[in-house]
Design a protein around this motif. Structure first.
Motif, PDB file in Angstrom:
ATOM      1  N   VAL A  41       0.843  -1.197   0.000  1.00  0.00           N
ATOM      2  CA  VAL A  41       0.000   0.000   0.000  1.00  0.00           C
ATOM      3  C   VAL A  41       0.885   1.256   0.000  1.00  0.00           C
ATOM      4  CG1 VAL A  41      -1.612   1.344   1.419  1.00  0.00           C
ATOM      5  CG2 VAL A  41      -2.007  -1.095   1.050  1.00  0.00           C
ATOM      6  N   LEU A  42       1.935   1.254   0.837  1.00  0.00           N
ATOM      7  CA  LEU A  42       2.828   2.414   0.872  1.00  0.00           C
ATOM      8  C   LEU A  42       3.584   2.596  -0.444  1.00  0.00           C
ATOM      9  CD1 LEU A  42       4.260   2.172   4.491  1.00  0.00           C
ATOM     10  CD2 LEU A  42       2.616   3.824   3.601  1.00  0.00           C
ATOM     11  N   VAL A  43       4.020   1.490  -1.049  1.00  0.00           N
ATOM     12  CA  VAL A  43       4.726   1.585  -2.336  1.00  0.00           C
ATOM     13  C   VAL A  43       3.790   2.122  -3.413  1.00  0.00           C
ATOM     14  CG1 VAL A  43       5.720   0.181  -4.185  1.00  0.00           C
ATOM     15  CG2 VAL A  43       6.498  -0.124  -1.842  1.00  0.00           C
ATOM     16  N   GLY A  44       2.562   1.629  -3.451  1.00  0.00           N
ATOM     17  CA  GLY A  44       1.594   2.115  -4.434  1.00  0.00           C
ATOM     18  C   GLY A  44       1.246   3.571  -4.220  1.00  0.00           C
ATOM     19  N   LEU A  45       1.073   3.949  -2.962  1.00  0.00           N
ATOM     20  CA  LEU A  45       0.780   5.342  -2.650  1.00  0.00           C
ATOM     21  C   LEU A  45       1.955   6.237  -3.041  1.00  0.00           C
ATOM     22  CD1 LEU A  45      -1.317   7.207  -1.315  1.00  0.00           C
ATOM     23  CD2 LEU A  45      -0.089   6.854   0.827  1.00  0.00           C
ATOM     24  N   GLY A  46       3.168   5.793  -2.784  1.00  0.00           N
ATOM     25  CA  GLY A  46       4.349   6.569  -3.168  1.00  0.00           C
ATOM     26  C   GLY A  46       4.447   6.742  -4.671  1.00  0.00           C
ATOM     27  N   ALA A  47       4.114   5.682  -5.420  1.00  0.00           N
ATOM     28  CA  ALA A  47       4.167   5.779  -6.881  1.00  0.00           C
ATOM     29  C   ALA A  47       3.118   6.759  -7.406  1.00  0.00           C
ATOM     30  CB  ALA A  47       3.962   4.396  -7.503  1.00  0.00           C
ATOM     31  N   VAL A  48       1.930   6.720  -6.845  1.00  0.00           N
ATOM     32  CA  VAL A  48       0.868   7.637  -7.286  1.00  0.00           C
ATOM     33  C   VAL A  48       1.228   9.081  -6.934  1.00  0.00           C
ATOM     34  CG1 VAL A  48      -1.542   8.301  -6.865  1.00  0.00           C
ATOM     35  CG2 VAL A  48      -0.953   5.903  -7.232  1.00  0.00           C
ATOM     36  N   VAL A  49       1.745   9.305  -5.723  1.00  0.00           N
ATOM     37  CA  VAL A  49       2.142  10.662  -5.323  1.00  0.00           C
ATOM     38  C   VAL A  49       3.290  11.154  -6.213  1.00  0.00           C
ATOM     39  CG1 VAL A  49       3.234  11.991  -3.464  1.00  0.00           C
ATOM     40  CG2 VAL A  49       1.307  10.498  -2.965  1.00  0.00           C
ATOM     41  N   GLY A  50       4.263  10.293  -6.472  1.00  0.00           N
ATOM     42  CA  GLY A  50       5.378  10.680  -7.337  1.00  0.00           C
ATOM     43  C   GLY A  50       4.926  11.025  -8.738  1.00  0.00           C
ATOM     44  N   LEU A  51       4.010  10.222  -9.295  1.00  0.00           N
ATOM     45  CA  LEU A  51       3.488  10.506 -10.632  1.00  0.00           C
ATOM     46  C   LEU A  51       2.726  11.825 -10.651  1.00  0.00           C
ATOM     47  CD1 LEU A  51       3.075   9.569 -13.543  1.00  0.00           C
ATOM     48  CD2 LEU A  51       1.005   8.391 -12.760  1.00  0.00           C
ATOM     49  N   THR A  52       1.945  12.074  -9.609  1.00  0.00           N
ATOM     50  CA  THR A  52       1.189  13.328  -9.531  1.00  0.00           C
ATOM     51  C   THR A  52       2.127  14.531  -9.469  1.00  0.00           C
ATOM     52  OG1 THR A  52      -0.577  12.162  -8.365  1.00  0.00           O
ATOM     53  CG2 THR A  52      -0.574  14.569  -8.212  1.00  0.00           C
ATOM     54  N   VAL A  53       3.166  14.430  -8.647  1.00  0.00           N
ATOM     55  CA  VAL A  53       4.119  15.540  -8.526  1.00  0.00           C
ATOM     56  C   VAL A  53       4.866  15.729  -9.849  1.00  0.00           C
ATOM     57  CG1 VAL A  53       6.209  16.311  -7.333  1.00  0.00           C
ATOM     58  CG2 VAL A  53       4.338  15.307  -6.028  1.00  0.00           C
ATOM     59  N   LEU A  54       5.198  14.624 -10.519  1.00  0.00           N
ATOM     60  CA  LEU A  54       5.872  14.713 -11.814  1.00  0.00           C
ATOM     61  C   LEU A  54       4.992  15.432 -12.838  1.00  0.00           C
ATOM     62  CD1 LEU A  54       8.303  13.836 -13.617  1.00  0.00           C
ATOM     63  CD2 LEU A  54       6.978  11.794 -14.139  1.00  0.00           C
ATOM     64  N   VAL A  56       2.500  17.519 -12.216  1.00  0.00           N
ATOM     65  CA  VAL A  56       2.360  18.921 -11.812  1.00  0.00           C
ATOM     66  C   VAL A  56       3.608  19.705 -12.202  1.00  0.00           C
ATOM     67  CG1 VAL A  56       2.240  20.456  -9.797  1.00  0.00           C
ATOM     68  CG2 VAL A  56       0.687  18.511  -9.971  1.00  0.00           C
ATOM     69  N   GLY A  57       4.774  19.111 -12.009  1.00  0.00           N
ATOM     70  CA  GLY A  57       6.014  19.785 -12.391  1.00  0.00           C
ATOM     71  C   GLY A  57       6.097  20.021 -13.883  1.00  0.00           C
ATOM     72  N   ALA A  58       5.624  19.045 -14.672  1.00  0.00           N
ATOM     73  CA  ALA A  58       5.641  19.215 -16.128  1.00  0.00           C
ATOM     74  C   ALA A  58       4.605  20.255 -16.570  1.00  0.00           C
ATOM     75  CB  ALA A  58       5.378  17.876 -16.811  1.00  0.00           C
ATOM     76  N   ALA A  59       3.442  20.277 -15.923  1.00  0.00           N
ATOM     77  CA  ALA A  59       2.380  21.220 -16.300  1.00  0.00           C
ATOM     78  C   ALA A  59       2.755  22.656 -15.954  1.00  0.00           C
ATOM     79  CB  ALA A  59       1.073  20.838 -15.609  1.00  0.00           C
ATOM     80  N   THR A  60       3.493  22.838 -14.891  1.00  0.00           N
ATOM     81  CA  THR A  60       3.874  24.194 -14.480  1.00  0.00           C
ATOM     82  C   THR A  60       5.243  24.591 -15.017  1.00  0.00           C
ATOM     83  OG1 THR A  60       4.825  23.381 -12.408  1.00  0.00           O
ATOM     84  CG2 THR A  60       2.508  24.062 -12.357  1.00  0.00           C
ATOM     85  N   SER A  61       5.849  23.727 -15.796  1.00  0.00           N
ATOM     86  CA  SER A  61       7.182  23.969 -16.363  1.00  0.00           C
ATOM     87  C   SER A  61       8.214  24.236 -15.262  1.00  0.00           C
ATOM     88  CB  SER A  61       7.159  25.130 -17.360  1.00  0.00           C
ATOM     89  OG  SER A  61       6.308  24.834 -18.437  1.00  0.00           O
ATOM     90  N   ASN A  62       8.083  23.507 -14.167  1.00  0.00           N
ATOM     91  CA  ASN A  62       9.006  23.636 -13.045  1.00  0.00           C
ATOM     92  C   ASN A  62       9.818  22.333 -12.967  1.00  0.00           C
ATOM     93  OD1 ASN A  62      10.356  24.123 -10.693  1.00  0.00           O
ATOM     94  ND2 ASN A  62       8.546  24.788  -9.543  1.00  0.00           N
ATOM     95  N   PRO A  63      11.067  22.370 -13.447  1.00  0.00           N
ATOM     96  CA  PRO A  63      11.846  21.127 -13.497  1.00  0.00           C
ATOM     97  C   PRO A  63      12.195  20.562 -12.117  1.00  0.00           C
ATOM     98  CG  PRO A  63      13.185  22.992 -14.194  1.00  0.00           C
ATOM     99  CD  PRO A  63      11.791  23.495 -14.005  1.00  0.00           C
ATOM    100  N   ILE A  64      12.321  21.402 -11.117  1.00  0.00           N
ATOM    101  CA  ILE A  64      12.668  20.900  -9.776  1.00  0.00           C
ATOM    102  C   ILE A  64      11.539  20.029  -9.225  1.00  0.00           C
ATOM    103  CG2 ILE A  64      13.156  21.583  -7.391  1.00  0.00           C
ATOM    104  CD1 ILE A  64      14.600  24.023  -8.539  1.00  0.00           C
ATOM    105  N   VAL A  65      10.308  20.464  -9.398  1.00  0.00           N
ATOM    106  CA  VAL A  65       9.157  19.690  -8.928  1.00  0.00           C
ATOM    107  C   VAL A  65       9.058  18.383  -9.719  1.00  0.00           C
ATOM    108  CG1 VAL A  65       6.640  19.694  -8.699  1.00  0.00           C
ATOM    109  CG2 VAL A  65       7.931  21.760  -8.165  1.00  0.00           C
ATOM    110  N   GLY A  66       9.301  18.441 -11.020  1.00  0.00           N
ATOM    111  CA  GLY A  66       9.274  17.236 -11.844  1.00  0.00           C
ATOM    112  C   GLY A  66      10.331  16.227 -11.431  1.00  0.00           C
ATOM    113  N   VAL A  67      11.525  16.722 -11.138  1.00  0.00           N
ATOM    114  CA  VAL A  67      12.610  15.827 -10.702  1.00  0.00           C
ATOM    115  C   VAL A  67      12.266  15.208  -9.357  1.00  0.00           C
ATOM    116  CG1 VAL A  67      15.020  15.783  -9.950  1.00  0.00           C
ATOM    117  CG2 VAL A  67      14.395  16.955 -12.056  1.00  0.00           C
ATOM    118  N   LEU A  68      11.695  15.974  -8.436  1.00  0.00           N
ATOM    119  CA  LEU A  68      11.292  15.425  -7.143  1.00  0.00           C
ATOM    120  C   LEU A  68      10.232  14.333  -7.310  1.00  0.00           C
ATOM    121  CD1 LEU A  68      11.172  18.592  -4.846  1.00  0.00           C
ATOM    122  CD2 LEU A  68      12.854  16.750  -4.849  1.00  0.00           C
ATOM    123  N   GLY A  69       9.288  14.562  -8.205  1.00  0.00           N
ATOM    124  CA  GLY A  69       8.275  13.540  -8.485  1.00  0.00           C
ATOM    125  C   GLY A  69       8.890  12.278  -9.048  1.00  0.00           C
TER     126      GLY A  69
END
Length: 131
Positions: A41-54, A56-69
């Protein structure tokens, strides 16, 4: 040396008796089954959160947020494919003070002859049987 049929039956009977007398102790030694589910459950949740942050980073053209995701997704994938840690004894202390993994036999000394190693093995077996 394998156990005889009688010894196997007695051992199984003792295991059943122990599990019926003290199930909490048995669960302590066996580990918790829910930890595997919690891990997934934690691994799946981490993957979903990471994909969401990625995204968001791509949509806002913010590479730091994308890299964190991406990093969060990568860590989740590594945890998903790595074997779980085993809790419990990590080593057994021998009579000479050396630590070895459980279930492995101590390595014989190279200074002993074959006959001396066999005699030592015979003595250990006799001691284990209590004779």
């Amino acid at each position: 040396m394998p156990l005889s049929e009688y010894e196997q039956r007695v051992l199984e009977q003792m295991e059943r008796q122990l599990s019926s007398d003290d199930p909490k102790l048995v669960n302590t030694f066996q580990g918790r089954a829910s930890s595997g589910l919690r891990r997934w459950v934690l691994v799946g949740l981490g993957a979903v959160v990471g994909l969401t942050v990625l995204v968001v980073g791509a949509a806002t053209s913010n590479p730091i947020v994308g890299v964190l995701g991406f990093i969060v997704m990568f860590v989740s994938a590594v945890l998903a494919f790595s074997p779980p840690r085993r809790s419990g004894p990590t080593g057994v202390v021998g009579p000479d003070g050396t630590v070895r993994r459980p279930g492995t036999a101590p390595k014989p000394s190279r200074n002993q002859s074959f006959v001396q190693r066999m005699e030592a093995r015979w003595e250990r077996r006799r001691d284990e049987r209590g004779r």
